[in-house]
Each structure stands twice: as structure tokens, then as C-alpha cells.
Motif scaffolding. Structure first.
Motif, PDB file in Angstrom:
ATOM      1  N   VAL A  40     -49.857   5.887   7.301  1.00 22.51           N
ATOM      2  CA  VAL A  40     -49.704   7.531   7.440  1.00 22.51           C
ATOM      3  C   VAL A  40     -48.928   8.305   8.509  1.00 22.51           C
ATOM      4  CG1 VAL A  40     -50.782   9.548   6.666  1.00 22.51           C
ATOM      5  CG2 VAL A  40     -51.284   7.474   5.360  1.00 22.51           C
ATOM      6  N   ALA A  41     -49.476   7.566   9.604  1.00 20.43           N
ATOM      7  CA  ALA A  41     -48.927   7.904  10.520  1.00 20.43           C
ATOM      8  C   ALA A  41     -47.018   7.770  10.748  1.00 20.43           C
ATOM      9  CB  ALA A  41     -49.710   7.394  12.167  1.00 20.43           C
ATOM     10  N   ASP A  42     -46.836   7.035  10.744  1.00 24.68           N
ATOM     11  CA  ASP A  42     -45.576   6.468  10.479  1.00 24.68           C
ATOM     12  C   ASP A  42     -44.810   7.785   9.307  1.00 24.68           C
ATOM     13  OD1 ASP A  42     -43.172   5.001  10.828  1.00 24.68           O
ATOM     14  OD2 ASP A  42     -43.011   4.282   9.043  1.00 24.68           O
ATOM     15  N   ALA A  43     -45.539   7.492   8.049  1.00 27.17           N
ATOM     16  CA  ALA A  43     -44.325   8.780   7.266  1.00 27.17           C
ATOM     17  C   ALA A  43     -44.557  10.448   7.971  1.00 27.17           C
ATOM     18  CB  ALA A  43     -45.347   9.021   6.256  1.00 27.17           C
ATOM     19  N   VAL A  44     -45.809  10.654   8.622  1.00 26.04           N
ATOM     20  CA  VAL A  44     -45.758  11.871   9.209  1.00 26.04           C
ATOM     21  C   VAL A  44     -44.570  11.768  10.360  1.00 26.04           C
ATOM     22  CG1 VAL A  44     -47.353  13.050  10.912  1.00 26.04           C
ATOM     23  CG2 VAL A  44     -48.458  12.232   8.937  1.00 26.04           C
ATOM     24  N   SER A  45     -44.400  10.520  11.082  1.00 28.63           N
ATOM     25  CA  SER A  45     -43.397  10.350  12.422  1.00 28.63           C
ATOM     26  C   SER A  45     -41.919  10.590  11.808  1.00 28.63           C
ATOM     27  CB  SER A  45     -43.562   9.863  13.209  1.00 28.63           C
ATOM     28  OG  SER A  45     -43.149   8.707  12.033  1.00 28.63           O
ATOM     29  N   GLN A  46     -42.049  10.414  10.278  1.00 32.83           N
ATOM     30  CA  GLN A  46     -40.384  10.138  10.113  1.00 32.83           C
ATOM     31  C   GLN A  46     -40.714  11.783   8.783  1.00 32.83           C
ATOM     32  OE1 GLN A  46     -38.449   8.443  10.128  1.00 32.83           O
ATOM     33  NE2 GLN A  46     -39.603   6.876  11.638  1.00 32.83           N
ATOM     34  N   GLY A  47     -41.424  12.567   9.168  1.00 27.87           N
ATOM     35  CA  GLY A  47     -41.343  14.203   8.387  1.00 27.87           C
ATOM     36  C   GLY A  47     -42.391  14.419   7.646  1.00 27.87           C
ATOM     37  N   VAL A  48     -42.865  13.528   7.169  1.00 30.37           N
ATOM     38  CA  VAL A  48     -43.990  14.808   5.657  1.00 30.37           C
ATOM     39  C   VAL A  48     -44.781  14.788   6.265  1.00 30.37           C
ATOM     40  CG1 VAL A  48     -46.533  13.160   4.159  1.00 30.37           C
ATOM     41  CG2 VAL A  48     -43.704  12.811   4.411  1.00 30.37           C
ATOM     42  N   ASP A  49     -45.252  15.976   6.262  1.00 27.41           N
ATOM     43  CA  ASP A  49     -45.808  17.343   6.557  1.00 27.41           C
ATOM     44  C   ASP A  49     -46.945  17.674   6.080  1.00 27.41           C
ATOM     45  OD1 ASP A  49     -44.725  18.695   4.939  1.00 27.41           O
ATOM     46  OD2 ASP A  49     -44.063  20.235   6.341  1.00 27.41           O
ATOM     47  N   MET A  50     -47.631  16.611   4.588  1.00 21.57           N
ATOM     48  CA  MET A  50     -48.292  17.434   3.994  1.00 21.57           C
ATOM     49  C   MET A  50     -48.737  15.819   3.671  1.00 21.57           C
ATOM     50  SD  MET A  50     -46.762  19.895   1.116  1.00 21.57           S
ATOM     51  CE  MET A  50     -47.396  22.255   2.259  1.00 21.57           C
ATOM     52  N   VAL A  51     -50.159  15.349   2.929  1.00 20.89           N
ATOM     53  CA  VAL A  51     -50.301  14.237   2.716  1.00 20.89           C
ATOM     54  C   VAL A  51     -51.846  14.555   1.454  1.00 20.89           C
ATOM     55  CG1 VAL A  51     -49.680  13.427   4.790  1.00 20.89           C
ATOM     56  CG2 VAL A  51     -52.429  13.979   4.327  1.00 20.89           C
TER      57      VAL A  51
END
Length: 227
Positions: A40-51
Motif C-alpha cells: 500500500v505504501a508503495d502504491a501511494v508513492s506511485q501516485g495512489v491517493d485514495m485507498v
């Protein structure tokens, strides 16, 4: 991850433009159930801003581990009233409210945090017995009742269509939810401004976008098949 996410965003963009909508009107909620905190942290670092999370206990572990990340937390699963206190602590938007009892508990808990809890009403458009959600003919009364609560705010509607092999078969469900939103807005209920339509997942999100989705919930296309 970045390549996959860019491809999904491009598909959202094209679906929006093709239907005459501004692409920025549609936002991606990355469904992270069963996905570990590191991913999840990796996804946020790649631009995900809603989980989007579906289970309170799993979400609590990740929320506590990832506090401080620039991400909005959404609850998209079935929520029991006795878990309202945990949901209010963690989630910016709860997609799955389907009863006054739940809304009342969320309002009570939100008041303790001096918070206005944003919620969506889950509507069982397809009337499947195995799915949560309020029946269409009861939605207006529910929203009217909830509008009197001081610490929740109805922001829109959510639905989950039946599983279809062909995405186009979901279109009538999405179209119906969009029309229902418009019909409710015409009633002019005080304090209710339905700006969100949460509909569409990995298999049918482009159809949902073309029918007015503002939030698409995508997990498998981002993270692979659940284990």
C-alpha cells in the motif's frame, strides 16, 4: 505498479472523454483488502491517493502502520453498527451505509471527534439477496432521516452490480443509480448535496465512468488476483 496505474488512469481518461465528461471528475480508489501495508505504501508513492478497505480489523493494522502518508481512507465493505467507532477514527468516506441505525451510530461517534463523517448510501439496485444495500424505494426516506443527524453528511450513492462476464451488462444498473441520484437531488433535502457516485470495479469501470461514476473501486487490476 506505476505502469499498471498509468494504464488504468488512461482508460479512465478515455472513458470520461468519450462520454463528454472531464477526466478529473473521476477518481480512483485503490482497493487494498488483503494487500500488505508495504505494498500500500508503495502504491501511494506511485501516485495512489485514495485507498479502499473492506474489513475493519485489517484496516486498523494498516491505518496505524501508515499514518502520515498523504492518502484518503475509504471504507467500502459491509459495516456493522458496533464497529462505527473504529470506522469514524480511520475513514474519510464510508461508501456502504444502508440503515439509519448505522448512520446514527456514525454520527454519535463522529461527534466525539468533533468530526462530520462523510458517507455514501449503498443501494441494492439489482435486489440481490446476497448483497448489502438498501432497496431503491426506501432510499429517499433514509436520506431524509439521516439529513437530521448532526455529524454525518450524505455525499452520494454507491452500488455493486451482479457479476457479469460482459461489462456492458452492468450498464443498466449504473444508469439507474445515476438517475436515482438526480431524482433525489430534485427533492431539495436540506443539507444533502449528492456529488458522488461510487460504482465500477476492475471488470466494468469504463462502463461506470460513461454512466457518471465519480469514484471507481479498483483492486485486482492494480494488485492482481486476491490470494
Amino acid at each position: 505498479m506505476k505502469q499498471v496505474m498509468d494504464e488504468i488512469r488512461q482508460r479512465i481518461h478515455h472513458a470520461a472523454v468519450a462520454s463528454g465528461r472531464p477526466p478529473e471528475a473521476v477518481r480512483l480508489v485503490a482497493v487494498t483488502k488483503t494487500v500488505g501495508a508495504d505494498r500500500v505504501a508503495d502504491a501511494v508513492s506511485q501516485g495512489v491517493d485514495m485507498v479502499g478497505e473492506s474489513y475493519i480489523q485489517e484496516a486498523r493494522e494498516k491505518f496505524d502502520a501508515l499514518q502520515g502518508l498523504p492518502v484518503s481512507w475509504h471504507f467500502i465493505g459491509h459495516l456493522q453498527s458496533n464497529k462505527a467507532k473504529y470506522a469514524v477514527r480511520m475513514f474519510d468516506l464510508i461508501h456502504s451505509v444502508d440503515s439509519f441505525k448505522l448512520a446514527r451510530e456514525l454520527s454519535r461517534e463522529a461527534e466525539k471527534y468533533s468530526k462530520i463523517q462523510d458517507i455514501l448510501i449503498q443501494v441494492n439496485i439489482s435486489q440481490e439477496e446476497t448483497k448489502s444495500g438498501i432497496k431503491e424505494n426506501a432510499v429517499l426516506d433514509l436520506i431524509s432521516d439521516i439529513s437530521a443527524l448532526s455529524h454525518v453528511r450524505v455525499m452520494g450513492l454507491m452500488t455493486i452490480p451482479p457479476f457479469f462476464d460482459e461489462p456492458e451488462k452492468s450498464r443498466p444498473v449504473f444508469r439507474h443509480l445515476a438517475k436515482l441520484k438526480d431524482q433525489i437531488m430534485e427533492k431539495g433535502i436540506s443539507g444533502v448535496h449528492l456529488t458522488e457516485l461510487s460504482m465500477g470495479m476492475t471488470g466494468d469501470f469504463e462502463v461506470a465512468v460513461s454512466e457518471g461514476a465519480t469514484l471507481v473501486r479498483i483492486g485486482t487490476a492494480l494488485f492482481g488476483t486476491r490470494q
